[in-house]
Scaffold this motif. Structure first.
Motif, PDB file in Angstrom:
ATOM      1  N   THR A  37       0.838  -1.193   0.000  1.00  0.00           N
ATOM      2  CA  THR A  37       0.000   0.000   0.000  1.00  0.00           C
ATOM      3  C   THR A  37       0.874   1.245   0.000  1.00  0.00           C
ATOM      4  O   THR A  37       1.941   1.258   0.628  1.00  0.00           O
ATOM      5  CB  THR A  37      -0.923   0.025   1.230  1.00  0.00           C
ATOM      6  OG1 THR A  37      -0.117   0.026   2.409  1.00  0.00           O
ATOM      7  CG2 THR A  37      -1.856  -1.167   1.253  1.00  0.00           C
ATOM      8  N   PRO A  38       0.449   2.299  -0.679  1.00  0.00           N
ATOM      9  CA  PRO A  38       1.219   3.540  -0.660  1.00  0.00           C
ATOM     10  C   PRO A  38       1.095   4.261   0.683  1.00  0.00           C
ATOM     11  O   PRO A  38       1.875   5.143   0.990  1.00  0.00           O
ATOM     12  CB  PRO A  38       0.600   4.363  -1.790  1.00  0.00           C
ATOM     13  CG  PRO A  38      -0.768   3.820  -1.960  1.00  0.00           C
ATOM     14  CD  PRO A  38      -0.705   2.380  -1.570  1.00  0.00           C
ATOM     15  N   PHE A  39       0.118   3.890   1.485  1.00  0.00           N
ATOM     16  CA  PHE A  39      -0.019   4.466   2.818  1.00  0.00           C
ATOM     17  C   PHE A  39       0.490   3.453   3.841  1.00  0.00           C
ATOM     18  O   PHE A  39       0.361   2.255   3.681  1.00  0.00           O
ATOM     19  CB  PHE A  39      -1.472   4.868   3.119  1.00  0.00           C
ATOM     20  CG  PHE A  39      -2.516   3.873   2.676  1.00  0.00           C
ATOM     21  CD1 PHE A  39      -2.892   2.824   3.509  1.00  0.00           C
ATOM     22  CD2 PHE A  39      -3.119   3.990   1.439  1.00  0.00           C
ATOM     23  CE1 PHE A  39      -3.848   1.914   3.112  1.00  0.00           C
ATOM     24  CE2 PHE A  39      -4.086   3.082   1.035  1.00  0.00           C
ATOM     25  CZ  PHE A  39      -4.450   2.038   1.874  1.00  0.00           C
ATOM     26  N   GLN A  40       1.104   3.973   4.894  1.00  0.00           N
ATOM     27  CA  GLN A  40       1.729   3.112   5.909  1.00  0.00           C
ATOM     28  C   GLN A  40       0.828   2.879   7.117  1.00  0.00           C
ATOM     29  O   GLN A  40       0.985   1.886   7.824  1.00  0.00           O
ATOM     30  CB  GLN A  40       3.053   3.724   6.373  1.00  0.00           C
ATOM     31  CG  GLN A  40       4.056   3.913   5.259  1.00  0.00           C
ATOM     32  CD  GLN A  40       4.387   2.607   4.552  1.00  0.00           C
ATOM     33  OE1 GLN A  40       4.684   1.615   5.201  1.00  0.00           O
ATOM     34  NE2 GLN A  40       4.305   2.604   3.242  1.00  0.00           N
ATOM     35  N   SER A  63      -2.624  -9.480   4.281  1.00  0.00           N
ATOM     36  CA  SER A  63      -2.258  -9.105   2.915  1.00  0.00           C
ATOM     37  C   SER A  63      -1.318  -7.910   2.855  1.00  0.00           C
ATOM     38  O   SER A  63      -0.653  -7.695   1.851  1.00  0.00           O
ATOM     39  CB  SER A  63      -3.505  -8.799   2.099  1.00  0.00           C
ATOM     40  OG  SER A  63      -4.124  -7.644   2.605  1.00  0.00           O
ATOM     41  N   SER A  64      -1.266  -7.131   3.913  1.00  0.00           N
ATOM     42  CA  SER A  64      -0.403  -5.940   3.947  1.00  0.00           C
ATOM     43  C   SER A  64       0.332  -5.886   5.278  1.00  0.00           C
ATOM     44  O   SER A  64       0.003  -5.090   6.151  1.00  0.00           O
ATOM     45  CB  SER A  64      -1.246  -4.677   3.777  1.00  0.00           C
ATOM     46  OG  SER A  64      -1.988  -4.727   2.595  1.00  0.00           O
ATOM     47  N   ALA A  76      -2.995   8.987  11.209  1.00  0.00           N
ATOM     48  CA  ALA A  76      -3.157   7.964  10.176  1.00  0.00           C
ATOM     49  C   ALA A  76      -3.099   8.576   8.782  1.00  0.00           C
ATOM     50  O   ALA A  76      -3.593   9.683   8.556  1.00  0.00           O
ATOM     51  CB  ALA A  76      -4.473   7.235  10.358  1.00  0.00           C
ATOM     52  N   ASP A  77      -2.490   7.846   7.854  1.00  0.00           N
ATOM     53  CA  ASP A  77      -2.450   8.287   6.459  1.00  0.00           C
ATOM     54  C   ASP A  77      -3.837   8.232   5.824  1.00  0.00           C
ATOM     55  O   ASP A  77      -4.188   9.085   5.009  1.00  0.00           O
ATOM     56  CB  ASP A  77      -1.490   7.417   5.645  1.00  0.00           C
ATOM     57  CG  ASP A  77      -0.046   7.562   6.095  1.00  0.00           C
ATOM     58  OD1 ASP A  77       0.311   8.629   6.636  1.00  0.00           O
ATOM     59  OD2 ASP A  77       0.726   6.602   5.904  1.00  0.00           O
ATOM     60  N   VAL A  78      -4.611   7.204   6.172  1.00  0.00           N
ATOM     61  CA  VAL A  78      -5.983   7.070   5.667  1.00  0.00           C
ATOM     62  C   VAL A  78      -6.905   6.664   6.805  1.00  0.00           C
ATOM     63  O   VAL A  78      -6.470   6.054   7.784  1.00  0.00           O
ATOM     64  CB  VAL A  78      -6.094   6.037   4.513  1.00  0.00           C
ATOM     65  CG1 VAL A  78      -5.350   6.488   3.289  1.00  0.00           C
ATOM     66  CG2 VAL A  78      -5.658   4.671   4.949  1.00  0.00           C
ATOM     67  N   SER A  79      -8.180   7.013   6.659  1.00  0.00           N
ATOM     68  CA  SER A  79      -9.194   6.645   7.643  1.00  0.00           C
ATOM     69  C   SER A  79     -10.312   5.896   6.944  1.00  0.00           C
ATOM     70  O   SER A  79     -10.911   6.401   5.989  1.00  0.00           O
ATOM     71  CB  SER A  79      -9.773   7.884   8.325  1.00  0.00           C
ATOM     72  OG  SER A  79      -8.800   8.500   9.127  1.00  0.00           O
ATOM     73  N   LEU A  80     -10.582   4.698   7.430  1.00  0.00           N
ATOM     74  CA  LEU A  80     -11.699   3.884   6.970  1.00  0.00           C
ATOM     75  C   LEU A  80     -12.784   4.026   8.020  1.00  0.00           C
ATOM     76  O   LEU A  80     -12.622   3.568   9.147  1.00  0.00           O
ATOM     77  CB  LEU A  80     -11.271   2.422   6.815  1.00  0.00           C
ATOM     78  CG  LEU A  80     -12.360   1.412   6.487  1.00  0.00           C
ATOM     79  CD1 LEU A  80     -12.992   1.722   5.136  1.00  0.00           C
ATOM     80  CD2 LEU A  80     -11.789   0.007   6.506  1.00  0.00           C
ATOM     81  N   THR A  81     -13.866   4.701   7.649  1.00  0.00           N
ATOM     82  CA  THR A  81     -14.905   5.019   8.619  1.00  0.00           C
ATOM     83  C   THR A  81     -16.159   4.197   8.362  1.00  0.00           C
ATOM     84  O   THR A  81     -16.741   4.265   7.275  1.00  0.00           O
ATOM     85  CB  THR A  81     -15.262   6.517   8.559  1.00  0.00           C
ATOM     86  OG1 THR A  81     -14.054   7.270   8.694  1.00  0.00           O
ATOM     87  CG2 THR A  81     -16.232   6.899   9.649  1.00  0.00           C
ATOM     88  N   GLN A  82     -16.540   3.429   9.374  1.00  0.00           N
ATOM     89  CA  GLN A  82     -17.813   2.694   9.319  1.00  0.00           C
ATOM     90  C   GLN A  82     -18.897   3.676   9.728  1.00  0.00           C
ATOM     91  O   GLN A  82     -18.930   4.142  10.861  1.00  0.00           O
ATOM     92  CB  GLN A  82     -17.759   1.508  10.285  1.00  0.00           C
ATOM     93  CG  GLN A  82     -19.072   0.781  10.427  1.00  0.00           C
ATOM     94  CD  GLN A  82     -18.982  -0.345  11.451  1.00  0.00           C
ATOM     95  OE1 GLN A  82     -18.174  -1.235  11.305  1.00  0.00           O
ATOM     96  NE2 GLN A  82     -19.813  -0.282  12.475  1.00  0.00           N
ATOM     97  N   VAL A 171      -8.401   2.628  -5.797  1.00  0.00           N
ATOM     98  CA  VAL A 171      -8.241   3.402  -4.563  1.00  0.00           C
ATOM     99  C   VAL A 171      -6.762   3.701  -4.306  1.00  0.00           C
ATOM    100  O   VAL A 171      -6.400   4.834  -3.962  1.00  0.00           O
ATOM    101  CB  VAL A 171      -8.872   2.659  -3.367  1.00  0.00           C
ATOM    102  CG1 VAL A 171      -8.546   3.351  -2.052  1.00  0.00           C
ATOM    103  CG2 VAL A 171     -10.381   2.555  -3.555  1.00  0.00           C
ATOM    104  N   LEU A 172      -5.908   2.705  -4.491  1.00  0.00           N
ATOM    105  CA  LEU A 172      -4.472   2.920  -4.267  1.00  0.00           C
ATOM    106  C   LEU A 172      -3.907   3.940  -5.249  1.00  0.00           C
ATOM    107  O   LEU A 172      -3.110   4.806  -4.863  1.00  0.00           O
ATOM    108  CB  LEU A 172      -3.723   1.594  -4.372  1.00  0.00           C
ATOM    109  CG  LEU A 172      -4.119   0.518  -3.354  1.00  0.00           C
ATOM    110  CD1 LEU A 172      -3.321  -0.757  -3.590  1.00  0.00           C
ATOM    111  CD2 LEU A 172      -3.987   1.004  -1.931  1.00  0.00           C
TER     112      LEU A 172
END
Length: 182
Positions: A37-40, A63-64, A76-82, A171-172
């Motif tokens: 992933t490009p984000f860590q 997987s990552s 965080a580099d990205v946020s996955l929000t439910q 997305v990536l």
């Protein structure tokens, strides 16, 4: 004579396997592998202790392995929000006495994903799964256990779809484009 037939069958089988392999490679088939992933770092508000959260965390870590899942969104580099995860149960059919014969079980996840700057990587999206559950009042305990298994199966299904969506090339690539100036 028997050995000649065996040799001919072995050659046909080998040729068939080679042709099948070429077809799979030609159509773009590729086994799932590790994703760089490009984000860590990633933050998600999906509870780690919930069965659904456990599936997501396992898939992402498997997987990552270089991806770190954080407890706070600030670094965080990205946020996955439910946004929501809802279960529903609808009566589908009734017998002549008005008793339920079949339920439709549903699970709906609403989520979004953004980067550190607030850019939307995945618009708010709904993922849903449904299953039918034949019901008999005389077997209520067994049907309750079956219902739990069906919800668990739906959670796994949605977790797998969410995982594939979050780590999709689209997305990536969008993250790379927005965060490296390409």
């Amino acid at each position: 004579m028997q050995t000649i037939k065996c040799l001919v069958m072995s050659k046909k089988l080998l040729i068939g396997l080679v042709v099948l392999s070429l077809c799979l490679v030609g159509c773009g088939f590729k086994m799932r592998s590790q994703v760089d992933t490009p984000f860590q770092t990633l933050y998600t508000n999906i509870p780690k202790q919930s069965p659904f959260g456990i599936y997501i965390y396992r898939l992402l870590k498997a997987s990552s392995p270089n991806l770190t899942i954080l407890d706070t969104p600030s670094s965080a580099d990205v946020s996955l929000t439910q946004l929501s995860l809802t279960r529903n149960r609808t009566e589908v059919s009734l017998d002549a006495n008005g008793k339920v014969e079949e339920y439709e079980l549903g699970l709906v996840l609403n989520f979004t994903m953004t980067d550190k700057q607030g850019n939307i990587l995945i618009e708010p999206t709904l993922l849903s799964a449904t299953r039918l559950l034949p019901y008999d009042e005389n077997e209520a305990a067994a049907k309750s256990a079956e219902m739990s298994l069906l919800y668990s199966d739906m959670e796994k299904s949605i977790a797998d779809r969410l995982y594939r969506r979050v780590l999709s090339e689209e997305v990536l690539d969008q993250y790379r484009r927005l965060n490296t100036g390409q």
